[in-house]
Every structure is written in C-alpha cells, then in structure tokens.
Design a protein around this motif. Structure first.
Motif, mmCIF file in Angstrom:
data_model
loop_
_atom_site.group_PDB
_atom_site.id
_atom_site.type_symbol
_atom_site.label_atom_id
_atom_site.label_comp_id
_atom_site.label_asym_id
_atom_site.label_seq_id
_atom_site.Cartn_x
_atom_site.Cartn_y
_atom_site.Cartn_z
ATOM 1 N N LEU A 117 0.807 -1.219 0.000
ATOM 2 C CA LEU A 117 0.000 0.000 0.000
ATOM 3 C C LEU A 117 0.841 1.270 0.000
ATOM 4 O O LEU A 117 0.363 2.312 -0.441
ATOM 5 N N LYS A 118 2.063 1.199 0.471
ATOM 6 C CA LYS A 118 2.923 2.383 0.406
ATOM 7 C C LYS A 118 3.212 2.749 -1.039
ATOM 8 O O LYS A 118 3.348 3.910 -1.377
ATOM 9 N N GLU A 119 3.300 1.740 -1.888
ATOM 10 C CA GLU A 119 3.577 1.969 -3.307
ATOM 11 C C GLU A 119 2.301 2.245 -4.099
ATOM 12 O O GLU A 119 2.323 2.943 -5.100
ATOM 13 N N ALA A 120 1.178 1.679 -3.689
ATOM 14 C CA ALA A 120 -0.034 1.718 -4.515
ATOM 15 C C ALA A 120 -1.193 2.487 -3.876
ATOM 16 O O ALA A 120 -2.323 2.363 -4.320
ATOM 17 N N TYR A 121 -0.922 3.299 -2.847
ATOM 18 C CA TYR A 121 -2.029 3.924 -2.140
ATOM 19 C C TYR A 121 -2.861 4.867 -3.013
ATOM 20 O O TYR A 121 -4.060 5.007 -2.827
ATOM 21 N N ARG A 122 -2.251 5.531 -3.988
ATOM 22 C CA ARG A 122 -3.005 6.447 -4.848
ATOM 23 C C ARG A 122 -4.028 5.705 -5.718
ATOM 24 O O ARG A 122 -5.082 6.229 -6.028
ATOM 25 N N GLU A 123 -3.708 4.487 -6.095
ATOM 26 C CA GLU A 123 -4.631 3.695 -6.909
ATOM 27 C C GLU A 123 -5.722 3.051 -6.057
ATOM 28 O O GLU A 123 -6.721 2.590 -6.587
ATOM 29 N N ASN A 124 -5.523 2.971 -4.747
ATOM 30 C CA ASN A 124 -6.494 2.431 -3.800
ATOM 31 C C ASN A 124 -6.986 1.034 -4.192
ATOM 32 O O ASN A 124 -8.180 0.804 -4.352
ATOM 33 N N PRO A 125 -6.081 0.073 -4.353
ATOM 34 C CA PRO A 125 -6.496 -1.257 -4.794
ATOM 35 C C PRO A 125 -7.447 -1.948 -3.824
ATOM 36 O O PRO A 125 -8.382 -2.624 -4.243
ATOM 37 N N HIS A 126 -7.249 -1.758 -2.522
ATOM 38 C CA HIS A 126 -8.145 -2.394 -1.558
ATOM 39 C C HIS A 126 -9.550 -1.796 -1.658
ATOM 40 O O HIS A 126 -10.548 -2.505 -1.548
ATOM 41 N N GLY A 127 -9.621 -0.495 -1.858
ATOM 42 C CA GLY A 127 -10.922 0.148 -2.012
ATOM 43 C C GLY A 127 -11.645 -0.339 -3.245
ATOM 44 O O GLY A 127 -12.862 -0.556 -3.234
ATOM 45 N N PHE A 128 -10.901 -0.527 -4.330
ATOM 46 C CA PHE A 128 -11.489 -1.026 -5.567
ATOM 47 C C PHE A 128 -12.025 -2.442 -5.364
ATOM 48 O O PHE A 128 -13.155 -2.754 -5.750
ATOM 49 N N LEU A 129 -11.226 -3.302 -4.751
ATOM 50 C CA LEU A 129 -11.684 -4.671 -4.491
ATOM 51 C C LEU A 129 -12.920 -4.672 -3.601
ATOM 52 O O LEU A 129 -13.866 -5.427 -3.830
ATOM 53 N N SER A 130 -12.915 -3.837 -2.587
ATOM 54 C CA SER A 130 -14.072 -3.744 -1.700
ATOM 55 C C SER A 130 -15.318 -3.317 -2.456
ATOM 56 O O SER A 130 -16.398 -3.865 -2.266
ATOM 57 N N TYR A 131 -15.160 -2.334 -3.329
ATOM 58 C CA TYR A 131 -16.289 -1.863 -4.126
ATOM 59 C C TYR A 131 -16.839 -2.972 -5.038
ATOM 60 O O TYR A 131 -18.032 -3.216 -5.088
ATOM 61 N N VAL A 132 -15.954 -3.670 -5.722
ATOM 62 C CA VAL A 132 -16.369 -4.721 -6.637
ATOM 63 C C VAL A 132 -17.072 -5.847 -5.887
ATOM 64 O O VAL A 132 -18.132 -6.328 -6.303
ATOM 65 N N LEU A 133 -16.509 -6.241 -4.765
ATOM 66 C CA LEU A 133 -17.074 -7.366 -4.019
ATOM 67 C C LEU A 133 -18.378 -7.008 -3.305
ATOM 68 O O LEU A 133 -19.217 -7.872 -3.080
ATOM 69 N N SER A 134 -18.560 -5.748 -2.973
ATOM 70 C CA SER A 134 -19.780 -5.364 -2.245
ATOM 71 C C SER A 134 -20.867 -4.850 -3.175
ATOM 72 O O SER A 134 -21.954 -4.531 -2.718
ATOM 73 N N SER A 135 -20.600 -4.811 -4.453
ATOM 74 C CA SER A 135 -21.588 -4.309 -5.391
ATOM 75 C C SER A 135 -22.819 -5.212 -5.428
ATOM 76 O O SER A 135 -22.701 -6.415 -5.527
ATOM 77 N N GLU A 136 -23.971 -4.612 -5.314
ATOM 78 C CA GLU A 136 -25.229 -5.366 -5.356
ATOM 79 C C GLU A 136 -25.841 -5.355 -6.745
ATOM 80 O O GLU A 136 -26.948 -5.834 -6.947
#
Length: 138
Positions: A117-136
C-alpha cells in the motif's frame, strides 16, 4: 482480537490493540501513557479529516481554531519492522466460529492481498476490491 491471535507474531498487526481491566490496571500505566504521548504526539504525525454540511470556509476555520494548538515537535514517524506476512500459512484456510455476546448472525470472509500500500495507495487497490465485491448490481 481473533485475527490478532491467529496472526504472524512477527508482524505489527498481531500487537496490542485494545486494553482491558488487566492491561489498563497496571500501576505504571499512567507513566507509560505519558511516555507514549511525549514520543508520538506531534502534529507532523497526525492527519485530520472533517466532514459536515457547513461551508468549506467554516470547516477550515473550525479546524484552525480547534487543532492549531497541537504541538509540532517534528517527530520521526514510527518504524514498524515487518517479519513476514500478516498471517502465517498455518493460519490461512481456517473456519472460525465465535459465540457472540449479542444475538446476531454474520459471515465474514477475509483473505490476504499481497499489495504494497505504500507503493499503490493512490490507486487504492483495496478500495477497488471492496467496491467490486460489495456491489449489489450483479
């Protein structure tokens, strides 16, 4: 606390997170808290987020009024050396059942993601995964 008990003991995640009567009842707890405060309480180590229906100007004014007195002692950020992954291989692939105090039922599924996350925080990969997985919408 269940996660912490299963975690890799060499990883910062497995360390102290909350107190209880035993940990907070130690005779030297005040001295330890004052020492921690002296070592870590510095404006340069803090971030503040305000949200509200008020105007940006009002929020900024309040932030300055309420938080400008936080001292900046130019402390260095703490280092948290990491010895291995958050979870050891032995802790993965487990089903854990917990008897709740409250009358509730829930299912929590987690898995480690190997992203720095120190390298990829601007892309927010965890947030993206969370969004995709929680999409209804699916």
């Amino acid at each position: 606390e269940v996660y912490k008990s299963l975690g890799n003991k060499g990883h910062p995640f497995s360390r102290f997170a909350t107190g209880d009567k035993t940990t907070l009842g130690r005779p030297d707890i005040r001295d330890q808290l004052v020492s921690f405060h002296d070592l870590r309480y510095s404006a340069n180590l803090m971030r503040l987020t305000l949200t509200g229906k008020e105007s940006l100007e009002d929020l900024e004014k309040w932030a300055k009024e309420l938080f400008s007195s936080v001292p900046n002692t130019n402390r260095k950020p703490p280092a948290f050396p990491v010895d291995g992954p958050v979870m050891s291989d032995e802790a993965l692939g487990k089903q854990i059942e917990v008897l709740p105090i409250a009358d509730e039922h829930s299912l929590l599924i987690t898995w480690p993601v190997s992203i720095d996350l120190k390298e990829a925080y601007r892309e927010n990969p965890h947030g993206f995964l969370s969004y995709v997985l929680s999409s209804e919408a699916a």
